[in-house]
Write an enzyme that holds these catalytic residues in place. Structure first.
Site, PDB file in Angstrom:
ATOM      1  N   GLU A  74       0.774  -1.187   0.035  1.00 17.19           N
ATOM      2  CA  GLU A  74       0.082   0.024  -0.027  1.00 17.19           C
ATOM      3  C   GLU A  74       0.792   1.131   0.060  1.00 17.19           C
ATOM      4  O   GLU A  74       0.514   2.160  -0.489  1.00 17.19           O
ATOM      5  CB  GLU A  74      -1.079   0.107   1.007  1.00 17.19           C
ATOM      6  CG  GLU A  74      -1.941  -1.224   0.817  1.00 17.19           C
ATOM      7  CD  GLU A  74      -3.007  -1.461   2.204  1.00 17.19           C
ATOM      8  OE1 GLU A  74      -2.668  -1.676   3.410  1.00 17.19           O
ATOM      9  OE2 GLU A  74      -4.285  -0.884   1.859  1.00 17.19           O
ATOM     10  N   GLU A  76      -4.319  -9.683   3.454  1.00 15.40           N
ATOM     11  CA  GLU A  76      -5.629  -9.163   4.105  1.00 15.40           C
ATOM     12  C   GLU A  76      -6.670 -10.416   4.355  1.00 15.40           C
ATOM     13  O   GLU A  76      -7.197 -10.752   5.382  1.00 15.40           O
ATOM     14  CB  GLU A  76      -5.960  -7.733   4.011  1.00 15.40           C
ATOM     15  CG  GLU A  76      -5.113  -6.712   4.598  1.00 15.40           C
ATOM     16  CD  GLU A  76      -3.946  -6.292   3.669  1.00 15.40           C
ATOM     17  OE1 GLU A  76      -3.545  -7.116   2.580  1.00 15.40           O
ATOM     18  OE2 GLU A  76      -3.111  -5.384   4.135  1.00 15.40           O
TER      19      GLU A  76
HETATM   20  N1  COA Z   1       4.588  -8.348  11.700  1.00 11.16           N
HETATM   21  C1  COA Z   1       5.631  -8.637  12.667  1.00 11.16           C
HETATM   22  N2  COA Z   1       6.687  -9.615  12.543  1.00 11.16           N
HETATM   23  C2  COA Z   1       6.863 -10.199  11.205  1.00 11.16           C
HETATM   24  C3  COA Z   1       5.957  -9.904  10.149  1.00 11.16           C
HETATM   25  C4  COA Z   1       4.913  -9.048  10.494  1.00 11.16           C
HETATM   26  N3  COA Z   1       3.909  -8.793   9.545  1.00 11.16           N
HETATM   27  N4  COA Z   1       6.263 -10.348   9.034  1.00 11.16           N
HETATM   28  C5  COA Z   1       7.380 -11.188   9.505  1.00 11.16           C
HETATM   29  N5  COA Z   1       7.698 -10.898  10.799  1.00 11.16           N
HETATM   30  C6  COA Z   1       8.936 -11.611  11.571  1.00 11.16           C
HETATM   31  C7  COA Z   1       8.759 -12.869  11.943  1.00 11.16           C
HETATM   32  O1  COA Z   1       7.984 -13.014  12.906  1.00 11.16           O
HETATM   33  C8  COA Z   1      10.220 -13.351  12.192  1.00 11.16           C
HETATM   34  O2  COA Z   1      10.507 -12.862  13.568  1.00 11.16           O
HETATM   35  P1  COA Z   1      11.300 -13.653  14.532  1.00 11.16           P
HETATM   36  O3  COA Z   1      12.688 -14.019  13.715  1.00 11.16           O
HETATM   37  O4  COA Z   1      11.384 -12.845  15.831  1.00 11.16           O
HETATM   38  O5  COA Z   1      10.597 -14.897  14.622  1.00 11.16           O
HETATM   39  C9  COA Z   1      10.882 -12.380  11.179  1.00 11.16           C
HETATM   40  O6  COA Z   1      10.136 -11.472  10.656  1.00 11.16           O
HETATM   41  C10 COA Z   1      11.334 -12.975   9.744  1.00 11.16           C
HETATM   42  O7  COA Z   1      10.209 -13.572   9.292  1.00 11.16           O
HETATM   43  P2  COA Z   1       9.865 -15.004   9.036  1.00 11.16           P
HETATM   44  O8  COA Z   1       8.485 -15.560   8.879  1.00 11.16           O
HETATM   45  O9  COA Z   1      10.753 -16.053   9.748  1.00 11.16           O
HETATM   46  O10 COA Z   1      10.355 -15.146   7.533  1.00 11.16           O
HETATM   47  P3  COA Z   1      10.368 -15.926   6.255  1.00 11.16           P
HETATM   48  O11 COA Z   1      11.037 -15.840   5.173  1.00 11.16           O
HETATM   49  O12 COA Z   1      10.208 -17.421   6.990  1.00 11.16           O
HETATM   50  O13 COA Z   1       8.543 -15.542   5.788  1.00 11.16           O
HETATM   51  C11 COA Z   1       6.762 -14.119   5.164  1.00 11.16           C
HETATM   52  C12 COA Z   1       8.441 -14.436   5.308  1.00 11.16           C
HETATM   53  C13 COA Z   1       6.724 -12.705   4.721  1.00 11.16           C
HETATM   54  C14 COA Z   1       6.402 -15.030   4.186  1.00 11.16           C
HETATM   55  C15 COA Z   1       6.460 -14.499   6.625  1.00 11.16           C
HETATM   56  O14 COA Z   1       7.194 -13.386   7.488  1.00 11.16           O
HETATM   57  C16 COA Z   1       4.823 -13.884   6.648  1.00 11.16           C
HETATM   58  O15 COA Z   1       4.124 -14.234   6.070  1.00 11.16           O
HETATM   59  N6  COA Z   1       4.934 -12.644   7.337  1.00 11.16           N
HETATM   60  C17 COA Z   1       3.522 -12.061   7.587  1.00 11.16           C
HETATM   61  C18 COA Z   1       2.822 -11.405   6.251  1.00 11.16           C
HETATM   62  C19 COA Z   1       1.551 -10.589   6.600  1.00 11.16           C
HETATM   63  O16 COA Z   1       0.591 -11.521   6.688  1.00 11.16           O
HETATM   64  N7  COA Z   1       1.528  -9.340   6.718  1.00 11.16           N
HETATM   65  C20 COA Z   1       0.343  -8.766   7.325  1.00 11.16           C
HETATM   66  C21 COA Z   1      -0.165  -8.032   6.394  1.00 11.16           C
HETATM   67  S1  COA Z   1      -1.846  -7.250   6.674  1.00 11.16           S
END
Ligand code: COA
Length: 246
Positions: free
Chosen positions: A115, A135
């Protein structure tokens, strides 16, 4: 300007560079980041020295992985949220920036990350970029302008496809759909984005600002109103340039 927890702000001549800086959380958009960005963009907006703004994310993995999911459980009441929105509307601030905004995008560009990128005027991305609106899968609606900005860029059908299914776009798909202007190697992303910013900054800032305004404001007008806007801005640009020469 310094001392922000979640964002780095640097000014290099006429270029403002804003870096989302929570790489340990993939630059997730937090309440503190909203407040930091609000302060920084507010200052850039009225800084006549700034002719172009660069927005990027720190770290290797993401521009921004969306809203900070760890803050979800601490969301304020609807009344408080409405109040905050009325005094600190970051998304309208993004839209009101007179200078061109350039997003340098790599890795995950999700939720409020995409966004923010969509509020930018130009988007450069690396081959590893992943765009998405998770979302719908989380049972919430995009609330940082995505339902409005996405269809203006992808068209209604492409926007519905992303928003209703949570489908992610890779770099080539994003390029072919016009979501990004160019794809560049990861190693040169910053350099290319800076070059683009320098190029824009080398032009007359009045022309650049008025061209941006004619396009972005005109898009939300009828063709007739848009033509009037273009005529007014072209006249204003001529007058300003003549006045600066005399
Ligand atoms: N909010 C808070 N923390 C987040 C985050 C978010 N949206 N996205 C990633 N992080 C954090 C993870 O909790 C992790 O923290 P940790 O090392 O303390 O456990 C760190 O960032 C690395 O993320 P990780 O999930 O281990 O990386 P990955 O490469 O395995 O996966 C994503 C990457 C983007 C696919 C995955 O992190 C994800 O799905 N994130 C959420 C995306 C989302 O739904 N965002 C909200 C949109 S409204």
């Amino acid at each position: 300007m310094s001392g922000f927890d979640t964002v780095i702000y640097e000014k290099n001549g006429n270029i403002a560079c804003v870096t989302l800086n929570r790489p340990q959380a993939l630059n997730a958009f937090s309440v503190q980041m909203r407040d930091d960005l609000f302060e920084i963009l507010g200052a850039i907006r009225v800084d006549d020295e700034v002719r172009a703004v660069l927005l990027k994310g720190a770290g290797d993995k993401a521009f921004c992985a969306g809203a900070d999911l760890r803050e979800f459980l601490t969301a304020p009441s609807a009344i408080k949220a409405r109040h905050i929105r009325s005094v600190r509307d970051l998304w309208r601030l993004f839209m009101s920036m007179p200078q061109p905004l350039i997003a340098a995008l790599h890795g995950y560009v999700l939720g409020s990350g995409i966004e923010m990128a969509l509020f930018c005027d130009l988007r450069i991305a690396t081959p590893d970029v992943v765009f998405g609106f998770p979302e719908v899968t989380l049972g919430i609606l995009p609330a940082a302008g995505g339902t409005q900005t996405l269809p203006r860029i992808l068209g209604l059908s492409g926007a519905l496809d992303m928003l209703l299914t949570g489908r992610r776009l890779n770099a080539q798909e994003a390029l072919s759909k016009g979501m990004v202007n160019q794809i560049v190697p990861r190693e040169t992303l910053l350099h290319e984005a800076e070059e683009l910013a320098q190029k824009i900054a080398s032009y007359d800032p009045v022309v650049v600002r008025n061209a941006k305004q004619a396009l972005t404001k005109g898009m939300d007008m009828t063709l007739d109103q848009g033509l009037d806007l273009e005529w007014r801005l072209a006249a204003k640009t001529r007058e300003t340039r003549q006045a600066s020469k005399s």
